[in-house]
Design an enzyme around this catalytic site. Structure first.
Site, short mmCIF file in Angstrom:
data_model
loop_
_atom_site.label_atom_id
_atom_site.label_comp_id
_atom_site.label_asym_id
_atom_site.label_seq_id
_atom_site.Cartn_x
_atom_site.Cartn_y
_atom_site.Cartn_z
N ASP A 246 0.83 -1.20 0.10
CA ASP A 246 -0.02 0.00 0.03
C ASP A 246 0.84 1.23 0.18
OD1 ASP A 246 -1.92 -2.17 1.18
OD2 ASP A 246 -3.11 -0.81 0.35
N LYS A 257 -1.06 -5.05 4.15
CA LYS A 257 -2.37 -5.70 4.96
C LYS A 257 -1.95 -6.10 6.25
CE LYS A 257 -5.76 -5.59 4.36
NZ LYS A 257 -6.77 -4.29 5.11
O1 MRU Z 1 -7.66 -2.80 2.83
P1 MRU Z 1 -7.29 -3.28 1.63
O2 MRU Z 1 -8.25 -4.56 1.02
O3 MRU Z 1 -7.77 -2.07 0.70
O4 MRU Z 1 -5.82 -3.66 1.36
C1 MRU Z 1 -5.41 -4.25 0.43
C2 MRU Z 1 -3.82 -4.37 0.39
O5 MRU Z 1 -3.36 -4.51 1.48
C3 MRU Z 1 -3.24 -5.05 -0.84
O6 MRU Z 1 -2.27 -5.95 -0.35
C4 MRU Z 1 -2.31 -3.99 -1.44
O7 MRU Z 1 -3.39 -2.71 -1.58
C5 MRU Z 1 -1.93 -4.09 -2.95
S1 MRU Z 1 -3.20 -4.54 -3.96
C6 MRU Z 1 -2.42 -4.66 -5.43
#
Ligand code: MRU
Length: 358
Positions: A246, A257
């Site tokens: 992220d 995550k």
């Molecule tokens: O809370 P989320 O579902 O938006 O979190 C998503 C993640 O942590 C993904 O691993 C990250 O955004 C990469 S998506 C290509």
């Protein structure tokens, strides 16, 4: 591989057509495929906050289209529409704090706005910029899939078991996925025996979304509880943990995550390689280290309730939805600009000077 990935493409989560943004409602998957239409920035911001759309690149792309919708409305209302648009930038930027792709995409649109010449069609220019953000994310996914597969092959190309976390697939991006794009590519190359998908508590991106995407394509996938990861690494011949990101800071620390950090610690203990796959739009060179990344905390009910029904005791819950993996636990960061092995500040700076490889 590019052609085979394109031929295998099944899932799409973002559709821009007929003057509206359509999002596949990820809260309802895997049981229902419902598309919701959005025509203003406030609606798109709510969709991001409530996780109709999620995943760092998908959030950025959606915010870009949200800003285009806002610009149309402000322009039609007349007056100093660019000044009025500032409120929409703020609403969209306030939707979720951790994924930097959101701010990166909004900045791209702001820069496009600032570069407008008097003769330009402002609305067409903003729309073209949002579409370019969307299309270049798809392209980046294809490049990263190839690079990630090459990296697996370089280290140990035989058939193997892979472990992934959260959802980093077509649902989370403008196209094929980051970590899941590499996994798809490795499968097409005959290099994957089984994919283990962490369930990903509390929102279940692994069991609801990743498992659905992989099963749709006939890729063998097994869901495991997040807490089974160490046991899996010890007993199931996992060779790589492959995850998305992220936000990646200038020293190579990675926010992803919640649960990713403990996977990296566990992987190091077991001699399992750890790969992060993310487009350069996820890299935030303005932050020196992961300490500075804002970590989103969501409502405790996500932990204490299942399907709206309380299953936990009547107590407080701590629900950070991201964590930071230190760079020294990471074997490789794969981007569309190239691969950084054993990331550090100098290598990240060099990477960011490079051009995209496509
Ligand atoms: O809370 P989320 O579902 O938006 O979190 C998503 C993640 O942590 C993904 O691993 C990250 O955004 C990469 S998506 C290509």
């Amino acid at each position: 591989m590019r052609d085979r990935l394109l031929a295998a493409e099944k899932v799409k989560a973002i559709d821009w057509r007929d003057g509206a943004l359509y999002l596949l409602d990820q809260r309802a998957l895997p049981f229902e495929e419902t598309w919701l239409a959005y025509t203003d920035a406030a609606g798109v911001a709510q969709a991001i906050k409530q996780m109709v759309v999620r995943g760092a690149p998908a959030i950025g792309i959606s915010a870009a289209y949200g800003l285009v919708l806002a610009a149309r409305k402000r322009f039609a209302a007349g007056g100093d529409w660019k000044a009025a648009l500032e409120a929409d930038f703020s609403v969209l930027a306030g939707s979720r704090p951790t994924a930097v792709n959101l701010f990166w995409a909004l900045n791209r649109l702001r820069e496009r706005l600032d570069r407008l010449k008097p003769a330009d069609d402002a609305l067409a220019a903003l729309e073209a910029e949002a579409i370019a953000i969307h299309e270049s994310d798809r392209e980046a996914n294809l490049t990263m899939a190839q690079l990630g597969v090459d990296l697996i092959r370089k280290h140990q190309g035989n058939v193997q078991a892979l472990l992934t976390h959260c959802n980093t697939g077509a649902l989370a991006t403008g196209g094929f996925g980051t970590a899941l794009g590499v996994i798809r590519g490795a499968w097409l190359e005959g290099m994957v025996e089984r994919v283990y998908a962490d369930e990903t508590r509390p929102w279940l991106q692994g069991s609801r979304l990743t498992a659905w995407e992989l099963a749709n394509e006939g890729i063998p996938v097994t869901v495991n509880a997040d807490s089974a990861a160490a046991h899996l690494m010890k007993t199931k011949g996992i060779t790589w943990v492959i995850v998305g990101a992220d936000r990646i800071t200038a020293n190579g620390d990675v926010a992803n995550k919640i649960g990713t950090y403990q996977l990296a610690v566990t992987a190091m203990h077991h001699g399992v390689r750890f790969m992060v796959v993310a487009p350069s739009s996820t890299i935030d060179m303005s932050l020196a280290s992961g300490e500075e990344i804002p970590i989103e905390e969501r409502d405790g009910s996500e932990l204490l309730e299942i399907g709206g029904k309380r299953v936990g005791a009547d107590v407080e819950a701590f629900n950070p939805v991201f964590d930071v993996t230190p760079a020294d636990l990471i074997d490789a960061i794969v981007t569309e600009k190239g691969i950084v092995e054993r990331p550090d500040t100098a290598k990240m700076a060099l990477l960011m000077c490079r051009k995209r490889l496509h």
